[in-house]
Design a protein around this motif. Structure first.
Motif, PDB file in Angstrom:
ATOM      1  N   ALA A 145       0.862  -1.209   0.000  1.00 41.22           N
ATOM      2  CA  ALA A 145       0.000   0.000   0.000  1.00 41.22           C
ATOM      3  C   ALA A 145       0.884   1.240   0.000  1.00 41.22           C
ATOM      4  N   ASN A 146       0.407   2.259  -0.681  1.00 43.31           N
ATOM      5  CA  ASN A 146       1.171   3.511  -0.760  1.00 43.31           C
ATOM      6  C   ASN A 146       1.178   4.206   0.608  1.00 43.31           C
ATOM      7  N   PRO A 147       2.349   4.319   1.261  1.00 50.74           N
ATOM      8  CA  PRO A 147       2.388   4.905   2.624  1.00 50.74           C
ATOM      9  C   PRO A 147       2.036   6.391   2.629  1.00 50.74           C
ATOM     10  N   TRP A 148       2.211   7.034   1.463  1.00 48.61           N
ATOM     11  CA  TRP A 148       1.894   8.473   1.393  1.00 48.61           C
ATOM     12  C   TRP A 148       0.410   8.722   1.612  1.00 48.61           C
ATOM     13  N   HIS A 149      -0.422   7.767   1.143  1.00 49.27           N
ATOM     14  CA  HIS A 149      -1.867   7.943   1.319  1.00 49.27           C
ATOM     15  C   HIS A 149      -2.235   7.951   2.793  1.00 49.27           C
ATOM     16  N   LYS A 150      -1.615   7.041   3.536  1.00 48.00           N
ATOM     17  CA  LYS A 150      -1.910   6.957   4.969  1.00 48.00           C
ATOM     18  C   LYS A 150      -1.442   8.243   5.663  1.00 48.00           C
ATOM     19  N   MET A 151      -0.238   8.671   5.263  1.00 47.56           N
ATOM     20  CA  MET A 151       0.303   9.889   5.870  1.00 47.56           C
ATOM     21  C   MET A 151      -0.612  11.082   5.556  1.00 47.56           C
ATOM     22  N   MET A 152      -1.054  11.153   4.305  1.00 46.38           N
ATOM     23  CA  MET A 152      -1.923  12.241   3.875  1.00 46.38           C
ATOM     24  C   MET A 152      -3.236  12.216   4.653  1.00 46.38           C
ATOM     25  N   HIS A 153      -3.738  10.999   4.854  1.00 45.90           N
ATOM     26  CA  HIS A 153      -4.991  10.832   5.574  1.00 45.90           C
ATOM     27  C   HIS A 153      -4.851  11.323   7.016  1.00 45.90           C
ATOM     28  N   VAL A 154      -3.734  10.943   7.639  1.00 45.58           N
ATOM     29  CA  VAL A 154      -3.485  11.391   9.022  1.00 45.58           C
ATOM     30  C   VAL A 154      -3.369  12.912   9.042  1.00 45.58           C
ATOM     31  N   TYR A 155      -2.634  13.437   8.068  1.00 41.73           N
ATOM     32  CA  TYR A 155      -2.403  14.891   8.023  1.00 41.73           C
ATOM     33  C   TYR A 155      -3.716  15.651   7.855  1.00 41.73           C
ATOM     34  N   THR A 156      -4.516  15.257   6.872  1.00 48.53           N
ATOM     35  CA  THR A 156      -5.767  15.999   6.628  1.00 48.53           C
ATOM     36  C   THR A 156      -6.719  15.858   7.820  1.00 48.53           C
ATOM     37  N   GLY A 157      -6.710  14.677   8.431  1.00 52.06           N
ATOM     38  CA  GLY A 157      -7.560  14.458   9.611  1.00 52.06           C
ATOM     39  C   GLY A 157      -7.181  15.401  10.741  1.00 52.06           C
ATOM     40  N   ILE A 158      -5.880  15.440  11.041  1.00 56.90           N
ATOM     41  CA  ILE A 158      -5.402  16.313  12.131  1.00 56.90           C
ATOM     42  C   ILE A 158      -5.681  17.770  11.786  1.00 56.90           C
ATOM     43  N   MET A 159      -5.396  18.107  10.549  1.00 56.08           N
ATOM     44  CA  MET A 159      -5.555  19.491  10.094  1.00 56.08           C
ATOM     45  C   MET A 159      -7.021  19.929  10.187  1.00 56.08           C
ATOM     46  N   ALA A 160      -7.901  19.090   9.637  1.00 54.42           N
ATOM     47  CA  ALA A 160      -9.319  19.464   9.570  1.00 54.42           C
ATOM     48  C   ALA A 160      -9.952  19.509  10.950  1.00 54.42           C
ATOM     49  N   ILE A 161      -9.584  18.571  11.795  1.00 54.22           N
ATOM     50  CA  ILE A 161     -10.313  18.457  13.061  1.00 54.22           C
ATOM     51  C   ILE A 161      -9.694  19.309  14.170  1.00 54.22           C
TER      52      ILE A 161
END
Lengths: 301, 263
Positions: B50-66
């Motif tokens: 699995a592309n690790p960047w997607h997971k990182m991006m998901h964590v980033y946007t989650g933290i950022m948005a919330i």
């Protein structure tokens, strides 16, 4: 030609309580107009109305023959102002402060160094303005007001916080600007200072002008009650003779009394000579603006 | 004078103000959280193929948005307008020969650009951090996959859009109240309420703009299936509400400022 004209202007911060009541004033082109009045008379309010910082006034305000509108204040490009204390961004240097205002006007960027020199801050340009003294801030405020080379300069209490040297510098700058044909509207409560620079005066009282005109007209008003000082060899004899006509006071080896008209000076001298009184000195006490200002302020508007 | 010059003037005002420190601090917080998450949770985070960047991006946007973006915006807008209030600058600003609407919109544009650049600056930092994590822990395979720049950019822009409602309200409040404390306190309180409301999975949160960044997209942090999020082409209805709220409050701000007496 008048560059600023106010006609029957009324304004109040609260409904029913007007600070300005039918104020009319005319500021001639190329004049230095001293706008005087006691605290709370409405001087700053008037300046803010001219600058469109306050709304909901009635009456007419014309700048350079055009009635001002608040929606698109293009006329403000002709006006430089320093109202109350200077508005400085204290986390920035003087140069940055000037630079950010320069962005709003075409072709003024090159004037920054020149203006800093004019107001005596050329060696302090890189310093943060939070480290500036009140006088330095005021001088920088003046530089900001002059940045776009305006035709009209509005200065509200510009000598506030300035030391005597800075006041002299400011006076020189004002004369220089007047010589360049600019019109300066200057409000101040330091009357002796105003007296030295202005060509015209407006005295505000109870929301309208109690006096308006050239400073010489104001002095002419003073001339109507001339305080005369007479130094003679025989004070008692002279006092006795002059007391028939005047209320003479003996103060520090001289006689003081008030005459109604300067023509009377001649007859006073004649009278003394006829009575063998030797005159050493005759001089008029210069009626200062402050005295007159207080008189006008105390009189009915 | 054109609008670019006016915006530049506004950006000069932000120079040396706490705003850039704030952006730096927020970036540091984001990176620190993501880095720590990858270090601490290495066993669960690594998924083969699995592309690790997607997971990182998901964590980033989650933290950022919330958690990050709303307080960041509240503080940033407060600080940007406090500069003007503190320096009693309005009386000088409004003597510029431009309409108050024009001057306010220049200021707003400068604030929006600062917010956006504060969010975008994290993209290269995130990529650098990904490669550093990849060097420290090759099993993540960060160097094997290309970073999804476009997806990241799109996510950030969508978060930005969902934040517009908060930006509009805070801008209005900072103009209405001259101090820093009232708008900032209101904003932080509203952010906490938004956070609580968005965990309820109820449509009531749609009435509360401070909850929009948390629910506009499913960040996988809490359930939002009963909120009533609808796809409307490029945007969701939540993002559309955010834009509408922004426009309404900016309009209020312009009307209020145009009529205001500057004392």
């Amino acid at each position: 030609m008048n560059v600023i004209e106010l006609e029957n202007v009324n304004f109040g911060y609260k409904k029913g309580i007007d600070i300005l009541c039918g104020l009319s004033m005319n500021i001639p082109k190329g004049s230095i107009y001293g706008f005087l009045g006691p605290n709370g008379a409405g001087k700053t309010t008037t300046l803010k109305l001219i600058l469109s910082l306050l709304h909901n006034s009635t009456g007419e305000i014309k700048i350079l023959n055009e009635q001002i509108t608040n929606s698109y204040p293009q006329y403000l490009s002709k006006i430089g102002s320093l109202v109350e204390n200077s508005s400085l961004y204290e986390h920035l240097s003087a140069k940055d402060n000037l630079r950010l205002w320069a962005k709003h006007f075409p072709h003024v960027y090159l004037r920054i160094d020149e203006l800093l020199k004019t107001v005596g801050l050329n060696n302090e340009g890189q310093k943060k303005t939070s480290a500036y003294s009140t006088g330095m801030k005021q001088r920088l405020g003046l530089a900001i007001a002059l940045l776009h080379n305006p035709e009209i300069l509005i200065l509200d209490e510009p000598t506030n916080g300035l030391d005597p040297f800075a006041i002299t510098t400011l006076r020189k700058i004002l004369f220089q600007l007047r010589d360049e044909g600019k019109t300066i509207l200057l409000s101040s409560h330091i009357l002796s200072e105003v007296e030295k620079v202005v060509s015209h005066v407006g005295i505000l009282k109870e929301g309208r002008l109690a006096f308006e005109g050239p400073i010489n007209d104001l002095y002419a008003v003073i001339q109507k009650n001339i305080e005369l000082t007479l130094k003679v060899d025989d004070l008692e004899k002279a006092k006795k003779i002059l007391s028939e006509q005047y209320d003479v006071r003996l103060i520090e080896n001289a006689l003081n009394f008030t005459i109604k008209n300067q023509i009377e000076i001649n007859s006073i001298i004649k009278k003394c000579i006829q009575n063998d009184i030797m005159i050493f000195e005759v001089f008029k006490q210069k009626g200062d603006l402050e005295k007159l200002f207080i008189n006008i302020s105390n009189s009915k508007a | 004078m054109n609008i670019i010059q006016s915006i530049h003037s506004e950006l000069i005002k932000l120079k040396y103000a706490p705003i850039y420190w704030l952006i730096g601090f927020i970036c540091f917080c984001c990176l620190a959280i993501i880095f720590t998450a990858h270090i601490v949770d290495i066993n669960n985070a690594v998924s083969l193929g699995a592309n690790p960047w997607h997971k990182m991006m998901h964590v980033y946007t989650g933290i950022m948005a919330i958690f990050i973006s709303s307080p960041f915006i509240i503080l940033l807008i407060g600080a940007a307008l406090y500069i003007e209030n503190q320096s009693r600058g309005w009386k000088q600003v409004y003597t510029i020969p431009k309409s108050r609407r024009y001057l306010l919109l220049s200021k707003l544009t400068a604030i929006l650009l600062t917010i956006l650049s504060g969010m975008l600056v994290l993209i290269p930092l995130l990529v650098v951090m990904g490669y550093i994590i990849g060097m420290m822990f090759p099993e993540y395979e960060f160097s094997y996959y290309a970073p999804p720049f476009l997806e990241l950019l799109k996510s950030i822009l969508l978060i930005f859009i969902s934040l517009l409602g908060i930006i509009g309200i805070q801008f209005f409040l900072c103009l209405k109240f001259k101090g820093f404390l009232v708008p900032a306190s209101f904003g932080i309180l509203a952010f906490i309420c938004g956070l609580i409301l968005s965990t309820t999975n109820k449509s009531i949160v749609l009435l509360f703009p401070y909850g929009y960044p948390m629910i506009a997209r499913d960040q996988g942090m809490f359930k939002v299936d009963k909120v009533g999020i609808e796809d409307l082409g490029p945007f969701t209805n939540v993002e559309l509400y955010s834009i509408i709220t922004f426009l309404i409050f900016i309009l209020f701000s312009l009307i209020m400022e145009t009529r205001k007496n500057i004392n």
